[in-house]
Design a protein around this motif. Structure first.
Motif, PDB file in Angstrom:
ATOM      1  N   ILE A 527      22.657  39.696  33.106  1.00 35.03           N
ATOM      2  CA  ILE A 527      23.816  39.152  33.820  1.00 35.03           C
ATOM      3  C   ILE A 527      23.595  37.915  34.016  1.00 35.03           C
ATOM      4  N   GLY A 528      22.543  37.193  34.160  1.00 27.05           N
ATOM      5  CA  GLY A 528      22.433  35.802  34.486  1.00 27.05           C
ATOM      6  C   GLY A 528      22.822  34.971  33.250  1.00 27.05           C
ATOM      7  N   ILE A 529      22.829  35.567  32.243  1.00 24.42           N
ATOM      8  CA  ILE A 529      23.037  34.606  30.901  1.00 24.42           C
ATOM      9  C   ILE A 529      24.765  34.444  30.804  1.00 24.42           C
ATOM     10  N   LEU A 530      25.436  35.473  31.434  1.00 28.16           N
ATOM     11  CA  LEU A 530      26.954  35.646  31.545  1.00 28.16           C
ATOM     12  C   LEU A 530      27.134  34.408  32.570  1.00 28.16           C
ATOM     13  N   PHE A 531      26.342  34.205  33.681  1.00 30.96           N
ATOM     14  CA  PHE A 531      26.765  33.308  34.796  1.00 30.96           C
ATOM     15  C   PHE A 531      26.419  31.759  34.110  1.00 30.96           C
ATOM     16  N   VAL A 532      25.404  31.733  33.346  1.00 27.83           N
ATOM     17  CA  VAL A 532      24.930  30.202  33.082  1.00 27.83           C
ATOM     18  C   VAL A 532      26.099  29.884  31.899  1.00 27.83           C
ATOM     19  N   ASN A 533      26.547  30.862  31.036  1.00 34.39           N
ATOM     20  CA  ASN A 533      27.433  30.431  29.918  1.00 34.39           C
ATOM     21  C   ASN A 533      28.607  29.986  30.413  1.00 34.39           C
ATOM     22  N   MET A 534      29.149  30.680  31.468  1.00 32.49           N
ATOM     23  CA  MET A 534      30.315  30.219  32.315  1.00 32.49           C
ATOM     24  C   MET A 534      30.216  28.985  32.962  1.00 32.49           C
ATOM     25  N   ASN A 535      29.368  28.788  33.440  1.00 34.94           N
ATOM     26  CA  ASN A 535      29.072  27.257  34.109  1.00 34.94           C
ATOM     27  C   ASN A 535      28.910  26.364  33.147  1.00 34.94           C
ATOM     28  N   CYS A 536      28.233  26.768  32.112  1.00 35.81           N
ATOM     29  CA  CYS A 536      28.291  25.743  30.783  1.00 35.81           C
ATOM     30  C   CYS A 536      29.695  25.213  30.505  1.00 35.81           C
ATOM     31  N   MET A 537      30.371  26.347  30.279  1.00 38.90           N
ATOM     32  CA  MET A 537      31.747  26.078  29.689  1.00 38.90           C
ATOM     33  C   MET A 537      32.597  25.239  30.685  1.00 38.90           C
ATOM     34  N   GLN A 538      32.464  25.463  31.980  1.00 39.61           N
ATOM     35  CA  GLN A 538      33.238  24.637  32.860  1.00 39.61           C
ATOM     36  C   GLN A 538      32.815  23.082  33.253  1.00 39.61           C
ATOM     37  N   SER A 539      31.236  23.071  33.043  1.00 37.35           N
ATOM     38  CA  SER A 539      30.707  21.767  33.151  1.00 37.35           C
ATOM     39  C   SER A 539      31.163  20.736  31.766  1.00 37.35           C
ATOM     40  N   THR A 540      31.557  21.528  30.585  1.00 41.81           N
ATOM     41  CA  THR A 540      32.088  20.607  29.675  1.00 41.81           C
ATOM     42  C   THR A 540      33.475  20.460  29.864  1.00 41.81           C
ATOM     43  N   GLY A 541      34.104  20.796  30.834  1.00 38.86           N
ATOM     44  CA  GLY A 541      35.421  21.133  31.026  1.00 38.86           C
ATOM     45  C   GLY A 541      36.575  21.868  30.321  1.00 38.86           C
ATOM     46  N   ASP A 542      35.681  23.009  29.727  1.00 42.15           N
ATOM     47  CA  ASP A 542      36.570  23.888  29.068  1.00 42.15           C
ATOM     48  C   ASP A 542      36.311  25.115  30.080  1.00 42.15           C
ATOM     49  N   ALA A 543      37.276  25.064  30.877  1.00 45.80           N
ATOM     50  CA  ALA A 543      36.987  26.178  32.106  1.00 45.80           C
ATOM     51  C   ALA A 543      37.856  27.557  31.633  1.00 45.80           C
ATOM     52  N   LEU A 544      38.891  27.489  30.670  1.00 49.37           N
ATOM     53  CA  LEU A 544      39.726  28.621  30.388  1.00 49.37           C
ATOM     54  C   LEU A 544      38.945  29.617  29.976  1.00 49.37           C
ATOM     55  N   PRO A 545      37.991  29.659  29.005  1.00 52.30           N
ATOM     56  CA  PRO A 545      36.981  30.707  28.662  1.00 52.30           C
ATOM     57  C   PRO A 545      36.451  31.184  29.700  1.00 52.30           C
ATOM     58  N   ALA A 546      35.863  30.691  30.278  1.00 56.10           N
ATOM     59  CA  ALA A 546      35.145  31.096  31.825  1.00 56.10           C
ATOM     60  C   ALA A 546      36.154  31.788  32.776  1.00 56.10           C
ATOM     61  N   THR A 547      37.272  31.316  32.706  1.00 52.59           N
ATOM     62  CA  THR A 547      38.372  31.891  33.548  1.00 52.59           C
ATOM     63  C   THR A 547      38.696  33.449  33.036  1.00 52.59           C
ATOM     64  N   ILE A 548      38.814  33.403  31.492  1.00 52.82           N
ATOM     65  CA  ILE A 548      39.303  34.708  30.935  1.00 52.82           C
ATOM     66  C   ILE A 548      37.985  35.572  31.266  1.00 52.82           C
ATOM     67  N   LEU A 549      36.907  35.204  30.996  1.00 56.64           N
ATOM     68  CA  LEU A 549      35.583  36.145  31.229  1.00 56.64           C
ATOM     69  C   LEU A 549      35.665  36.920  32.685  1.00 56.64           C
ATOM     70  N   SER A 550      35.656  35.895  33.589  1.00 54.58           N
ATOM     71  CA  SER A 550      35.762  36.444  34.819  1.00 54.58           C
ATOM     72  C   SER A 550      36.776  37.666  35.091  1.00 54.58           C
ATOM     73  N   VAL A 551      38.202  37.032  34.701  1.00 54.98           N
ATOM     74  CA  VAL A 551      39.196  37.963  34.882  1.00 54.98           C
ATOM     75  C   VAL A 551      38.981  39.279  34.114  1.00 54.98           C
ATOM     76  N   LEU A 552      38.338  39.382  32.851  1.00 55.40           N
ATOM     77  CA  LEU A 552      38.065  40.453  32.410  1.00 55.40           C
ATOM     78  C   LEU A 552      37.144  41.235  33.163  1.00 55.40           C
ATOM     79  N   ARG A 553      36.103  40.758  33.483  1.00 49.93           N
ATOM     80  CA  ARG A 553      34.919  41.261  34.057  1.00 49.93           C
ATOM     81  C   ARG A 553      35.400  41.938  35.375  1.00 49.93           C
ATOM     82  N   GLN A 554      36.219  41.178  36.259  1.00 54.51           N
ATOM     83  CA  GLN A 554      36.644  41.728  37.536  1.00 54.51           C
ATOM     84  C   GLN A 554      37.825  42.755  37.556  1.00 54.51           C
TER      85      GLN A 554
END
Length: 603
Positions: A527-554
């Motif tokens: 599960i940590g791989i998911l969190f790191v990948n999401m933070n990588c996307m947000q750190s590069t200014g590409d927050a939309l995919p991370a948002t979609i993944l969180s919404v899907l998961r939750q």
């Protein structure tokens, strides 16, 4: 003294003039000053983030945020340095050409005004004196420190330490320094969340545990608003500090305070007047209703304090007071742990006692934060005179914090759906899932703490154009998450029955709890791989995919999957819903981040 006074007068008048002109083109003073600097310096050489930090005395994190804001507004862009591909230089965009013309005009006009009536010889003498003064400024701090104190200036030393930590320290050491405090904070959260369930479980009554489990959606919703106000307010306050906008900083802290209290009071009224339909919606039945009612009642009048104490911790961190924020969180946690056995077992109040302990803990934390804002904070204020919703305070705070609130709200909905499905199989599965949810947080939050801790490190290096170090942090953090995930999951697997037994001594609850814990642990190692990948996307200014993944998961993927698994496999299928959703999210995140990485490397 007179020379310094005249220099200050000229500097202040130029700054006021510059600010007035910049406001006409819609940029803040701090951003305008940085654009001015880039404009002048880029005529003769390449400009990098480190130049901005040194020229304006900004911390790396503040410089990164300011440059990201300018980049987001389309005013600057970063181009790979042809002499060193690891770094990116800062240049104007086409959109900034109009602003560039205004800035150039302002510089030229200011120069014309200053030099009116000054002869050529006087100009040359001024340039000679100014050059000497600049040289003195460059050497003065170091010479003075050696002569007078023999020590480095603390502010300069802190700046150097942060530069070293973010930009040059060995990756493994930097990750450890950033991640360990975050992991500790996550574990404190886990202990806090476990406390009520653990002490209520010591009563040996599965109905009491089920009642506490049924009320989880309430807390998740309260935290949704706390995170929205806290995370949004922290971001807005940080940007205002970077812009030296003291009034906006105070407006933000006051808004977060009174918005939290207002929403908390509304929550209290809704919970009190609509308690019965809400609890039955959450999955309560005739056996658990009275116990859940007692718990909710005592939480209801604590709602304003629960929201504000959580939101205030984010705001305090924005000022750099991470120790004070931790103290506030610890006050609430320790008070809750100490008071839980007193009210639950000592006074025989059961689930209601747990709610009273939680509310008192949050009231004490709120008192501490109130003291901090009124007596210790140099930047913030909770005075009503600073409370306002206009001037984009409300819109900025809520828009930035809204994604987090959506995640929490969806998590609350999915918890309600899960409880409604499980209650059809009896109260024992409802009690068991409440215990498993809290126990599994240990595995999840350990890796989440690791991933969240290194996000500033990732954001800094991406902002500085150091992609090589960014990728090294990404890779090393994932390795750490895998090791921690495998060890934690193995520990919980081998001791699954004692862990559930630790919470309650009821054979039915233990039976269901062991099965559910095994099901939840399927995604534990990864599960940590998911969190790191999401933070990588947000750190590069590409927050939309991370948002979609969180919404899907939750919620969006989890909720329909729960109904499908229940229809096809019954209870044995439902308990695997979260793990299956996590696995899908992990695979999707690897695919999305893999594509993004390849794109970054090709640029």
């Amino acid at each position: 003294m007179q020379t310094g006074k005249k220099i200050n007068q000229i500097s202040n008048r130029l700054r006021r003039r510059s600010r007035a002109i910049q406001e006409t083109i819609g940029i803040s003073g701090a951003q305008g000053n940085i654009l001015n600097y880039i404009l002048v310096e880029s005529q003769n050489r390449s400009v990098y983030q480190k130049d901005i930090e040194q020229e304006f005395g900004l911390r790396p994190s503040t410089a990164t945020e300011t440059l990201k804001s300018l980049e987001k507004n389309g005013l600057i862009k970063r181009e790979t340095d042809p002499n060193d591909g690891r770094y990116k230089k800062i240049v104007f965009t086409e959109k900034a050409e109009q602003i560039e013309a205004v800035l150039k005009s302002e510089i030229e006009e200011s120069e014309t005004i200053l030099l009116q009536g000054v002869t050529k010889e006087e100009r040359q003498e001024f340039l000679r004196i100014a050059e000497k003064m600049l040289q003195n400024l460059d050497t003065f701090p170091a010479n003075t420190v050696k002569k007078n104190t023999g020590r480095k200036n603390s502010t300069e030393d802190g700046q150097m330490n942060e530069n070293e930590l973010m930009g040059s320290m060995k990756v493994s050491k930097a990750v450890a320094k950033m991640a360990i405090p975050s992991v500790i904070s996550s574990l404190v959260t886990v202990v806090y969340n476990m406390a009520d369930t653990f002490f209520v479980g010591q009563t040996g009554d599965p109905l009491q545990v089920a009642a506490v489990s049924l009320t989880n959606p309430i807390f998740i919703l309260l935290m949704a608003f706390a995170n929205m106000f806290g995370m949004g307010g922290s971001a807005v306050a940080s940007m205002a500090m970077g812009e030296k906008n003291e009034k906006r900083v105070k407006n933000t802290s006051a808004f977060v305070t009174y918005a939290s209290l207002i929403v908390g009071i509304l929550f209290a009224l809704i919970l009190i007047f609509f308690m019965k339909p809400l609890l039955y919606t959450f999955g309560a039945n005739s056996q658990t209703y009275e116990m859940a009612k007692g718990y909710i009642f005592h939480v209801s009048y604590g709602a304003p304090f629960i929201i504000w104490s959580a939101a205030a911790s984010f705001i305090v961190r924005a000022e750099g007071a991470s120790s004070e924020a931790m103290i506030g969180s610890m006050i609430g946690t320790v008070a809750n742990i100490v008071l839980d056995p007193v009210f639950i077992s000592g006074l025989g109040m059961g689930a209601a006692g747990a709610a009273i302990a939680t509310t008192i803990g949050n009231i004490l934390a709120s008192i501490y934060y109130l003291w901090y804002f009124m007596k210790k904070s140099k930047s913030f204020s909770v005075s009503p005179k600073y409370f306002k919703c206009g001037e984009q305070v409300l819109s900025r705070v809520c828009s930035i914090g809204f994604p987090t609130a959506i995640f929490s709200a969806l998590m609350s909905v999915s918890t309600i759906v899960l409880n409604q499905i499980l209650v059809k199989y009896g109260n024992a599965p409802v009690a068991a899932i409440g215990i498993v949810f809290k126990a599994n947080m240990f595995i999840t939050f350990l890796q989440m703490g690791l991933a969240n801790g290194v996000q500033p490190l990732m954001g800094y290096n991406f902002g500085a154009g150091n992609q090589k170090r960014f990728m090294e942090v990404d890779c090393f953090t994932k390795k750490c998450c895998l090791v921690v995930g495998i060890l934690a999951t193995a520990l919980f697997f081998f001791f699954r029955e004692p862990i559930i037994h630790l919470f309650i001594n009821d054979k039915d609850v233990i039976y269901y709890g062991v099965k559910m814990l095994v099901a939840y642990m399927v995604s534990g190692p990864f599960i940590g791989i998911l969190f790191v990948n999401m933070n990588c996307m947000q750190s590069t200014g590409d927050a939309l995919p991370a948002t979609i993944l969180s919404v899907l998961r939750q919620g969006l993927l989890l909720i329909p999957l729960l109904y499908l698994l229940n229809a096809v496999f019954g209870l044995n299928g439902v308990i695997y819903g979260q793990a299956l959703t996590d696995c899908v999210a992990i695979v999707l995140s690897m695919y999305i981040w893999g594509r993004k990485k390849r794109k970054l490397k090709s640029e």
